[in-house]
Design a protein around this motif. Structure first.
Motif, short mmCIF file in Angstrom:
data_model
loop_
_atom_site.label_atom_id
_atom_site.label_comp_id
_atom_site.label_asym_id
_atom_site.label_seq_id
_atom_site.Cartn_x
_atom_site.Cartn_y
_atom_site.Cartn_z
N LEU A 1 7.12 0.77 14.65
CA LEU A 1 8.57 0.63 14.83
C LEU A 1 9.12 -0.60 14.10
O LEU A 1 8.53 -1.68 14.14
N GLU A 2 10.28 -0.40 13.42
CA GLU A 2 10.96 -1.50 12.74
C GLU A 2 12.40 -1.58 13.21
O GLU A 2 12.89 -0.71 13.94
N TYR B 1 13.57 6.22 15.72
CA TYR B 1 12.48 7.19 15.87
C TYR B 1 12.00 7.76 14.54
O TYR B 1 11.14 8.64 14.52
N ASP B 2 12.55 7.28 13.44
CA ASP B 2 12.20 7.81 12.12
C ASP B 2 10.85 7.23 11.68
O ASP B 2 10.74 6.03 11.43
N LEU B 3 9.86 8.08 11.55
CA LEU B 3 8.52 7.63 11.17
C LEU B 3 8.44 7.19 9.72
O LEU B 3 7.47 6.53 9.33
N TYR B 4 9.44 7.54 8.92
CA TYR B 4 9.38 7.27 7.48
C TYR B 4 10.30 6.14 7.06
O TYR B 4 10.30 5.74 5.89
N ARG C 1 13.44 4.80 2.91
CA ARG C 1 13.44 6.02 3.72
C ARG C 1 12.79 7.22 3.02
O ARG C 1 12.92 8.35 3.48
N ASP C 2 12.08 6.96 1.93
CA ASP C 2 11.37 8.05 1.26
C ASP C 2 10.21 8.54 2.13
O ASP C 2 9.56 7.75 2.83
N LYS C 3 9.93 9.84 2.06
CA LYS C 3 8.80 10.39 2.81
C LYS C 3 7.49 10.26 2.03
O LYS C 3 6.42 10.49 2.59
N LEU D 1 -0.54 12.85 7.78
CA LEU D 1 -1.46 12.25 8.74
C LEU D 1 -0.70 11.60 9.89
O LEU D 1 -1.04 11.79 11.06
N ILE D 2 0.34 10.86 9.57
CA ILE D 2 1.15 10.19 10.59
C ILE D 2 1.78 11.22 11.53
O ILE D 2 1.74 11.07 12.76
N GLU D 3 2.37 12.26 10.95
CA GLU D 3 3.01 13.29 11.77
C GLU D 3 2.02 13.96 12.72
O GLU D 3 2.33 14.20 13.89
#
Length: 380
Positions: free
Chosen positions: A126-127, A132-135, A177-179, A232-234
């Protein structure tokens, strides 16, 4: 479909109930909260001795080779007892990254110490702007020689104060915010350049805000592809969400039991309050909410094994929505039926309410996951 537990799974559930009945009553829990790190090292070792820390790991890595159902059983028991120990961050999340993305050398270096309880982990994701955006990741990982240099800040890292190793998401290239361009890195907490600010969360856990200033790690610190870690994160986070659903079911189940017992014993004006039909109806509504949550938790558990990532994500998101809704019904009704005493630190029920509230907002709240369900459905 057969939803009955196997004999081994029933034994696992019984052993967990027995363990926590001996080691985790309400007074013991309050003592554990005062220990360094906010949890009991003795209980953690007991979990290791019973093989619970090695459940999801492959037998070839020294684990038990159990599946998602066994993790669900463990997490329900942890929720029922309001266990403080870092099973979710260490075994489910960070262990998940090692299981699904770790190299043979990384597994050999880290998995045995998780299984024997000698080391714990924390997930730093978390930043400040990410929600809640993982990317949405501003923390950077830049190549320097044969290694990496990590700079940035991570917030609300559960077990961050006490962990021996951090699993950190960081951007190796691209915009914030790039995936693509996202990697996952193993960072020892004693590395130079790491700063921590620790505090208690609302549910009594200990968390830390962690800064990384020129933190150098070796080339083998990256788990999997350092530029394409999103899948992997997802996957790991969906498994963590399913585990949270199971923990919430355990907490809701115990909350309902505590509340029903209170209704059976509390008298007002010489009458048991449980004799009032309106309060019986509330208890019935709580039971319905619990069973809805339980069924969706099972669905999420099965969904973690779906081959199709979109189907898995949609199922887990739907489960998280129902868990959040049921948690609110059961948590709020429990407090209402207990009256003012329910909000005191001396009442067990208030601690369950706080934990359920925190679970609802962890790794995505109701609104976020409703949006996920809709967005994924539109793409399928």
């Amino acid at each position: 479909m057969d939803f009955e537990f196997s004999e081994e799974q029933r034994l696992l559930k019984e052993s967990l109930n027995g363990l926590f009945a001996e080691t985790y009553n309400f007074e013991q829990r309050k003592k554990y909260m005062k220990e360094k790190g906010g949890w009991s090292k003795l209980v953690w070792q007991k979990l290791a001795e019973q093989g619970l820390l090695g459940l999801p790991f492959a037998e070839s890595d020294g684990g038990v080779g159990a599946g998602a159902v066994e993790t669900m059983i463990v997490m329900e028991a942890l929720g029922r007892a309001l266990v403080l120990e870092p099973y979710l961050p260490t075994v489910v999340i960070c262990g998940g990254f090692l299981r699904h993305g770790g190299s043979v050398a990384q597994k050999a270096a880290h998995v045995p110490s998780i299984i024997d309880g000698s080391r714990t982990f924390a997930f730093a994701q978390l930043e400040r702007s990410s929600r809640y955006d993982l990317y949405d990741i501003a923390t950077s990982a830049k190549k320097r020689g044969n290694g990496w240099v990590i700079d940035g800040e991570k917030l609300l890292v559960i077990n961050g104060q006490n962990a021996d190793t951090l699993v950190v998401t960081a951007r190796s290239k691209g915009a914030q915010r790039d995936k693509t361009g996202v990697g996952v890195f193993l960072v020892p907490t004693n590395a130079n350049g790491i700063g921590k600010k620790t505090y208690l969360t609302q549910d009594g856990l200990q968390a830390a805000d962690i800064t990384f200033t020129g933190v150098e790690v070796s080339a083998d610190a990256a788990i999997g592809d350092s530029e394409n870690g999103v899948l992997l994160i997802e996957r790991v986070i969906d498994e963590a969400r399913a585990a949270l659903c199971a923990e919430a079911v355990g907490a809701m189940d115990e909350s309902l039991k505590i509340t029903v017992e209170y209704l059976k014993t509390r008298t007002q004006f010489g009458v048991l309050i449980g004799s009032f039909q309106s309060l019986q109806h509330r208890a019935a509504e709580m039971f319905v909410a619990l069973e809805q949550a339980r069924s969706m938790s099972m669905f999420a558990t099965m969904a973690t094994n779906f081959v199709d990532a979109a189907s898995r994500a949609q199922a887990v998101a739907a489960a998280k929505v129902q868990i959040g809704r049921s948690g609110k019904v059961i948590g709020q009704q429990s407090i209402q039926l207990h009256g003012g005493i329910g909000m005191t630190m001396e009442a067990r029920i208030g601690h369950y309410f706080k934990r359920l509230t925190m679970i609802e907002s962890t790794l995505g709240d109701i609104g976020y996951h409703i949006q996920r369900v809709n967005e994924i459905g539109a793409l399928v």
